[in-house]
Design a protein around this motif. Structure first.
Motif, PDB file in Angstrom:
ATOM      1  N   SER A  73      -2.535  -5.425  13.744  1.00 46.17           N
ATOM      2  CA  SER A  73      -2.407  -5.950  12.179  1.00 46.17           C
ATOM      3  C   SER A  73      -0.923  -6.632  11.978  1.00 46.17           C
ATOM      4  N   THR A 110       1.412   5.054  11.718  1.00 43.60           N
ATOM      5  CA  THR A 110       2.069   3.826  11.818  1.00 43.60           C
ATOM      6  C   THR A 110       1.412   3.274  13.341  1.00 43.60           C
ATOM      7  N   LEU A 169       0.849  -1.238   0.001  1.00 44.60           N
ATOM      8  CA  LEU A 169      -0.003   0.022   0.051  1.00 44.60           C
ATOM      9  C   LEU A 169       0.916   1.118  -0.112  1.00 44.60           C
ATOM     10  N   THR A 216       0.343  -6.191   9.082  1.00 44.24           N
ATOM     11  CA  THR A 216       1.033  -5.502   7.989  1.00 44.24           C
ATOM     12  C   THR A 216       2.152  -4.738   8.871  1.00 44.24           C
ATOM     13  N   VAL A 232       5.279  -1.720   8.453  1.00 47.08           N
ATOM     14  CA  VAL A 232       5.394  -0.307   7.674  1.00 47.08           C
ATOM     15  C   VAL A 232       6.863   0.122   7.846  1.00 47.08           C
ATOM     16  N   VAL A 265       3.199  -1.348   4.192  1.00 46.16           N
ATOM     17  CA  VAL A 265       2.623  -0.095   3.797  1.00 46.16           C
ATOM     18  C   VAL A 265       4.074   0.641   3.896  1.00 46.16           C
ATOM     19  N   THR A 274      -5.371   0.033   5.152  1.00 43.84           N
ATOM     20  CA  THR A 274      -4.602  -0.895   5.840  1.00 43.84           C
ATOM     21  C   THR A 274      -5.752  -2.011   6.418  1.00 43.84           C
ATOM     22  N   ARG A 291      -5.503  -5.236   4.054  1.00 41.19           N
ATOM     23  CA  ARG A 291      -4.451  -5.992   4.818  1.00 41.19           C
ATOM     24  C   ARG A 291      -3.232  -6.167   3.782  1.00 41.19           C
ATOM     25  N   VAL A 295      -1.907   1.647  12.935  1.00 37.36           N
ATOM     26  CA  VAL A 295      -1.583   0.615  12.454  1.00 37.36           C
ATOM     27  C   VAL A 295      -1.187  -0.776  13.258  1.00 37.36           C
TER      28      VAL A 295
END
Length: 237
Positions: free
Chosen positions: A88, A80, A19, A90, A92, A65, A57, A61, A83
């Motif tokens: 998550s 951040t 992302l 994910t 960063v 990022v 996000t 998902r 998130v």
């Protein structure tokens, strides 16, 4: 502002899903062109500010990022934090024009898995995304040196009272001698391969040690382990 893939179009299995979060559309376009030229990377959405980055996000998902710092409304550091706080998976990767230490430290403390400058070469950016996606850390040697200097400067001088131990010191006590040695090497910014060469171990063994270190310390990745190592004084003393 967004260009998220929300129309039901399936993504390609085996690709790292990225992302892009940056308030400049032209930069997002440039990043997209660079990343989508790679067979194993896929841009699944774009956000023009921090709040949209957080929302996308949660919705998309992505694996990684690519997060700008200075964005309108919610900045990249705050985004951040949100998130990471959401639980998550994910990761960063902070990408910024500003080569300022406070951004690096704030991003790492917020839970970012890496910090790079927008001046990085395309190949460096691609390599960083791949590293972050696999749980590795992306922190430049310059930032690592500054972290060491900053935390060393914060130590009490001779004759000054020693502050109370950091609450995470008890977690460090759970590490074996070898694990503490590996963590120290990680905090120096060494890769798994470099640690393996230094300690005469196989790279697979180093990966196993790193995994156990993260589990014992209760941190999500190598970067957070490094921050903890500096804050608790495991390194830098």
């Amino acid at each position: 502002m967004s260009d998220a893939r929300t129309d039901g179009t399936p993504t390609t299995p085996g690709r790292t899903r990225v992302l892009l979060a940056d308030d400049q559309a032209l930069l997002r376009m440039g990043f997209r062109l660079v990343l989508e030229a790679e067979d194993d990377l896929e841009v699944v959405g774009e956000a023009g500010d921090g709040l949209e980055a957080v929302q996308l996000t949660a919705q998309l998902r992505p694996d990684v990022v690519l997060m700008d710092v200075r964005m309108p409304g919610l900045n990249g550091i705050e985004a951040t934090e949100r998130v990471v706080a959401s639980g998550s998976a994910t990761r960063v990767l902070i990408l910024t024009t500003f080569d300022l230490d406070e951004y690096a430290f704030a991003a790492l403390r917020a839970g970012a898995s890496g910090f790079m400058l927008k001046a990085a070469r395309p190949a460096e950016l691609v390599s960083a995304i791949r590293a972050v996606a696999t749980g590795d850390a992306v922190v430049s040697p310059r930032v690592t040196r500054r972290m060491l200097e900053m935390f060393s400067d914060a130590l009490p001088a001779a004759g000054q009272p020693v502050p109370a131990p950091h609450p995470a010191r008890a977690l460090l006590a759970q590490l074996t001698a070898r694990e503490a040695e590996v963590l120290g090497a990680v905090a120096e910014g060494l890769s798994n391969n470099e640690i393996a060469l230094r300690l005469y171990l196989s790279e697979a063994t180093v990966k196993t040690h790193v995994g156990r270190i993260l589990a014992k310390l209760g941190v999500r990745d190598r970067v957070q382990a490094v921050v903890l190592a500096y804050e608790t004084g495991l390194v830098g003393r």
